[in-house]
Design a protein around this motif. Structure first.
Motif, PDB file in Angstrom:
ATOM      1  N   LEU A  76     -23.242  38.507  37.722  1.00 61.49           N
ATOM      2  CA  LEU A  76     -24.014  39.544  38.399  1.00 61.49           C
ATOM      3  C   LEU A  76     -25.123  38.945  39.255  1.00 61.49           C
ATOM      4  CD1 LEU A  76     -24.351  42.140  35.491  1.00 61.49           C
ATOM      5  CD2 LEU A  76     -23.039  42.435  37.601  1.00 61.49           C
ATOM      6  N   ALA A  77     -25.558  37.725  38.921  1.00 62.17           N
ATOM      7  CA  ALA A  77     -26.599  37.072  39.705  1.00 62.17           C
ATOM      8  C   ALA A  77     -26.103  36.696  41.095  1.00 62.17           C
ATOM      9  CB  ALA A  77     -27.100  35.824  38.974  1.00 62.17           C
ATOM     10  N   MET A  78     -24.806  36.339  41.200  1.00 65.01           N
ATOM     11  CA  MET A  78     -24.189  35.988  42.482  1.00 65.01           C
ATOM     12  C   MET A  78     -22.818  36.658  42.551  1.00 65.01           C
ATOM     13  SD  MET A  78     -25.273  31.991  42.954  1.00 65.01           S
ATOM     14  CE  MET A  78     -24.970  32.057  44.715  1.00 65.01           C
ATOM     15  N   PRO A  79     -22.784  37.959  42.777  1.00 66.62           N
ATOM     16  CA  PRO A  79     -21.521  38.703  42.687  1.00 66.62           C
ATOM     17  C   PRO A  79     -20.545  38.442  43.822  1.00 66.62           C
ATOM     18  CG  PRO A  79     -23.289  40.143  43.436  1.00 66.62           C
ATOM     19  CD  PRO A  79     -23.928  38.838  43.066  1.00 66.62           C
ATOM     20  N   ARG A  80     -20.963  37.700  44.835  1.00 66.79           N
ATOM     21  CA  ARG A  80     -20.045  37.382  45.934  1.00 66.79           C
ATOM     22  C   ARG A  80     -19.428  35.990  45.797  1.00 66.79           C
ATOM     23  NH1 ARG A  80     -22.680  39.866  51.519  1.00 66.79           N
ATOM     24  NH2 ARG A  80     -23.111  41.953  50.684  1.00 66.79           N
ATOM     25  N   ARG A  81     -19.783  35.281  44.717  1.00 63.83           N
ATOM     26  CA  ARG A  81     -19.290  33.918  44.563  1.00 63.83           C
ATOM     27  C   ARG A  81     -18.408  33.794  43.327  1.00 63.83           C
ATOM     28  NH1 ARG A  81     -23.025  28.526  44.192  1.00 63.83           N
ATOM     29  NH2 ARG A  81     -22.979  28.948  41.943  1.00 63.83           N
TER      30      ARG A  81
END
Length: 441
Positions: A76-81
């Motif tokens: 959830l901290a980097m949802p595009r990675r």
């Protein structure tokens, strides 16, 4: 097969966010506020945690490739990675960033699928090369998609409409659209393939009817009625390894198991029982009723059921053969894994035989990861994976073409396109390395 809760959802003090079974239901992966865990589900009485990671918090997608060391994680901290790890070595193989939030990831031995709300990315899993991007797909806010675990066809299914239940079948090996199935009048809620990729089951947002279609033809094979209640949210569908049974779970307390069998008219004539007579009467009467009512009368009901002690919580279900017997597994967002016996002959109410906590106390975590795996070997004839379609490649503990035993990659680097494996990579052995090329730093 996965379920997802909010970061503050139920599941004990650590907070269960997501859960998913691997492709042959020998492993369960859970994402939590503190990281993720991988469990072995090859025994009834013991749930062994074979790996735990606290490096990435708030994991809402975690997918393991069969019993290999390859695991895909999205936080959830980097949802595009998307991060791809070799969890045995503790190294990152690669990571990819996308234009929008990642909603789902699917894997088989040939392809890795990343689903966004309005696009789908298809990668070659051997070297992580991006092979195809399906842009401007119908709005898919839940990331609903399914990938056949049979790498010889690698069929991909995803919604063909945001307003009705159309299913697009896409050949991820040959990168071409196969067919469109008009499955339901309402938008889709769940889809899944059987192990060989020859059948597809689907349910709509209404949640009352479950249909099974042939693949790639798209012909309707079966139609099952889950219940009369409207607006039930089907959270998961799963076939047994032999595709003789299909289970469905929802936000209600009932899990349904359907038997995929064609009824033979000749058998009913040979045994003229009262139930057979009544059945014939209903069939005859249905010819004079409206099509919608007639269809309801001809739908098959559940062969077996499970009554959970929880209501309104998300869960996922799967059918597996554990220690030579058929079992139903239910992983719930209440932080438990439930195991039920299934009677394949008579069906009926399934019996709960074990309840495992997915979060253990400190004294339960004294054994190391290697100790747990070493003391619980499963003979080949007891492996559920053995009932799945036999791969064309033979398992080998040797390092295959396209493998490297050196460290991971720098964050953001793309794996170079070289050293392709000669054929589909078989990864049933947990000691094997992920099927990707890794460049030395």
């Amino acid at each position: 097969m996965e379920t997802r809760e909010g970061a503050d959802g139920p599941g004990g003090p650590e907070g269960l966010i997501c859960a998913s079974f691997n492709q042959d239901t020998t492993s369960l992966a859970v994402g939590t506020k503190t990281g993720y865990r991988l469990f072995s589900v090859t025994l009834v009485d013991r749930l062994d945690c074979i790996h735990e990671s606290a490096e990435t918090p708030d994991v809402y997608i975690v997918e393991r490739l069969f019993s290999s060391s390859l695991v895909v994680v999205v936080s959830l901290a980097m949802p595009r990675r998307m991060n791809v790890y070799h969890f045995k070595k503790g190294t990152e193989i690669c990571n990819y960033s996308y234009s929008n939030n990642i909603l789902a990831v699917r894997l088989n031995r040939q392809r890795l699928i990343v689903c966004l709300e309005e696009s789908v990315y298809i990668h070659n899993i051997k070297d992580m090369k991006l092979l195809k991007t399906l842009l401007n797909t119908p709005s898919n806010p839940t990331g609903l998609c399914a990938l056949s675990i049979n790498h010889s066809n690698s069929y991909l299914a995803y919604p063909g409409s945001a307003t009705i239940g159309e299913i697009i079948i896409y050949d991820a090996n040959n990168l071409s659209t196969v067919t469109m199935i008009p499955a339901h009048d309402s938008p889709l809620a769940a889809i899944t393939f059987n192990a060989s990729g020859t059948k597809l089951a689907s349910a709509s947002e209404r949640g009352t009817v479950i249909r099974v279609f042939t693949v790639p033809e798209g012909a309707r094979l079966f139609e099952f009625r889950r219940g009369m209640k409207r607006y039930v949210n089907i959270s998961s569908l799963s076939f047994s390894a032999d595709a003789q049974f299909l289970c469905a779970s929802s936000n209600t307390e009932t899990v349904h198991i359907f038997k995929l069998e064609q009824h033979s008219p000749s058998l009913e004539e040979e045994s003229p029982t009262w139930s057979a007579y009544v059945g014939k009467m209903f069939t005859a009467a249905s010819n004079y009723l409206p099509a919608q009512v007639s269809g309801m009368m001809n739908q098959d009901r559940a062969f077996a059921t499970v009554r959970l002690n929880i209501f309104g919580l998300k869960n996922i279900c799967a059918l597996a053969t554990i220690q030579k017997l058929p079992r139903l597994l239910v992983a719930s967002s209440d932080g438990h894994l439930y195991i039920y016996n299934v009677d394949p002959q008579d069906g009926g109410e399934c019996v709960l035989i074990k309840k495992h906590r997915l979060f253990h106390s400190e004294e339960d975590q004294g054994e190391s990861e290697d100790d747990l795996e070493a003391r619980a070997p499963l003979p080949a004839n007891q492996s559920y994976a053995a009932t799945v379609a036999i791969p064309t490649a033979t398992p080998s503990s040797a390092v295959l073409t396209g493998y490297s035993e050196d460290g991971g990659m720098k964050k953001g680097e793309v794996i170079p396109e070289h050293e392709f494996a000669a054929g589909p990579v078989c990864l049933d052995d947990e000691t094997e390395f992920p099927p990707v090329s890794i460049r030395d730093n």
